[in-house]
Scaffold this active site. Structure first.
Site, PDB file in Angstrom:
ATOM      1  N   GLY A 100       0.801  -1.219   0.000  1.00  0.00           N
ATOM      2  CA  GLY A 100       0.000   0.000   0.000  1.00  0.00           C
ATOM      3  C   GLY A 100       0.834   1.268   0.000  1.00  0.00           C
ATOM      4  CG  HIS A 101      -1.143   5.074   0.627  1.00  0.00           C
ATOM      5  ND1 HIS A 101      -0.812   6.032   1.565  1.00  0.00           N
ATOM      6  CD2 HIS A 101      -2.322   4.545   1.031  1.00  0.00           C
ATOM      7  CE1 HIS A 101      -1.750   6.098   2.484  1.00  0.00           C
ATOM      8  NE2 HIS A 101      -2.679   5.196   2.196  1.00  0.00           N
ATOM      9  CG  ASP A 102       2.573   7.556   1.513  1.00  0.00           C
ATOM     10  OD1 ASP A 102       3.460   8.316   1.116  1.00  0.00           O
ATOM     11  OD2 ASP A 102       1.367   7.716   1.220  1.00  0.00           O
TER      12      ASP A 102
END
Length: 305
Positions: free
Chosen positions: A217-219
């Site tokens: 997932g993001h970041d």
């Protein structure tokens, strides 16, 4: 996400058609989410529960939906909808650019790197030396890939973050303006999906090996020399420290940390942060020895009945 040129408080306020508090020439260097903000960044906040956290963060400009006292050395942007206006900033400074060819002319591809047929490489992608990119891989704009990286078929790097705000009319998407960074000697299996950061980078560090059908997932930041087996789902904003091993079908909550050298056994739900150097199992997650003792105890109770 950093701006190419330094902006001013007044300039951003004019872009958004909103009021501001602070010096009109107050310098702004970019925008970021709360967990990665730095001096010079804008952070947005639209709920009283998080006002104090945003105002006291490293961010020096706060996009907020209420007039409050401005902390010393900072500035405020007063918006009736900070989520909407944060999206406006991202769209203005990092707009979507339509592709016109399978491999962008702005892509930088290193020496002796092999690009197999049907690969898509977006704008301003950087790929190092001695890499192998297998068929049907998709690499979105601004992705950075190091040297000696192997990416197997159908993997996607740089799709948008799964980040939405619920409104009466439906779900409003937070526009992703970040990127993906894959360091040297990383292997990515087939059909993996690595989402880009909302404002920063999703990062996979040197020497990590990821099996087929893994989602990141993001970041999220994955450390050096990690092993991650198939069908694992890693949520956004997770920190996985160096030399962690994650076996198949593991899932994580967002915003947690897995300590250096931890081993997560298959089908575990990582519901909270865990220390390094230990082996974990089960949902909710516990040290594997303790969890196995509990299972053995439960079996004895059932036999006694």
């Amino acid at each position: 996400m950093k701006f190419k040129k330094t902006q001013t408080l007044e300039g951003i306020a004019k872009l958004l058609h909103i009021d501001f508090i602070g010096d009109a020439n107050f310098e702004i260097f970019g925008i970021n989410e709360i967990h990665v903000v730095e001096k010079g960044d804008i952070v947005f906040v639209d709920h009283p529960k998080y006002y104090e956290k945003a105002l006291n963060s490293a961010a020096t400009t706060i996009l907020i939906n209420k007039k409050v006292d401005c902390p010393e050395g900072k500035s405020l942007l007063i918006s009736d909808d900070p989520f909407r206006d944060f999206n406006k900033i991202t769209h203005h400074f990092n707009p979507f650019v339509k592709a016109s060819e399978n491999i962008s002319q702005t892509a930088d591809i290193g020496k002796d790197t092999v690009i197999q047929p049907n690969v898509f490489i977006g704008n301003h992608v950087k790929i190092g030396h001695h890499c192998v990119i297998h068929p049907n891989v998709t690499i979105y704009d601004n992705t950075i890939i190091g040297n000696h990286v192997t990416i197997h078929a159908n993997t996607v790097l740089g799709a948008d973050a799964f980040y939405y705000k619920k409104r009466a009319t439906g779900f409003d998407k937070l526009i992703s303006g970040g990127g993906v960074v894959v360091e040297d000697h990383v292997d990515l299996g087939a059909s993996c999906t690595i989402d880009r950061g909302v404002t920063g980078n999703t990062t996979i560090k040197e020497g990590t090996k990821i099996d087929n059908q893994v989602h990141v997932g993001h970041d999220t930041i994955i450390g050096r020399k990690c092993l991650i087996a198939s069908q694992t789902g890693i949520a956004g904003c997770v920190i996985i420290e160096d030399e962690v091993t994650i076996w198949g079908q593991v899932g994580t909550n967002s915003g947690i940390t897995i300590g250096k050298g931890a081993v997560i056994l298959g089908q575990t739900g990582v519901t909270k942060s865990v220390q390094g150097g230990k082996t974990y199992f089960g949902t909710p997650i516990e040290e594997s020895r303790e969890k196995l003792k509990q299972i053995a105890g439960l079996k004895r109770l059932l036999k006694e009945k």
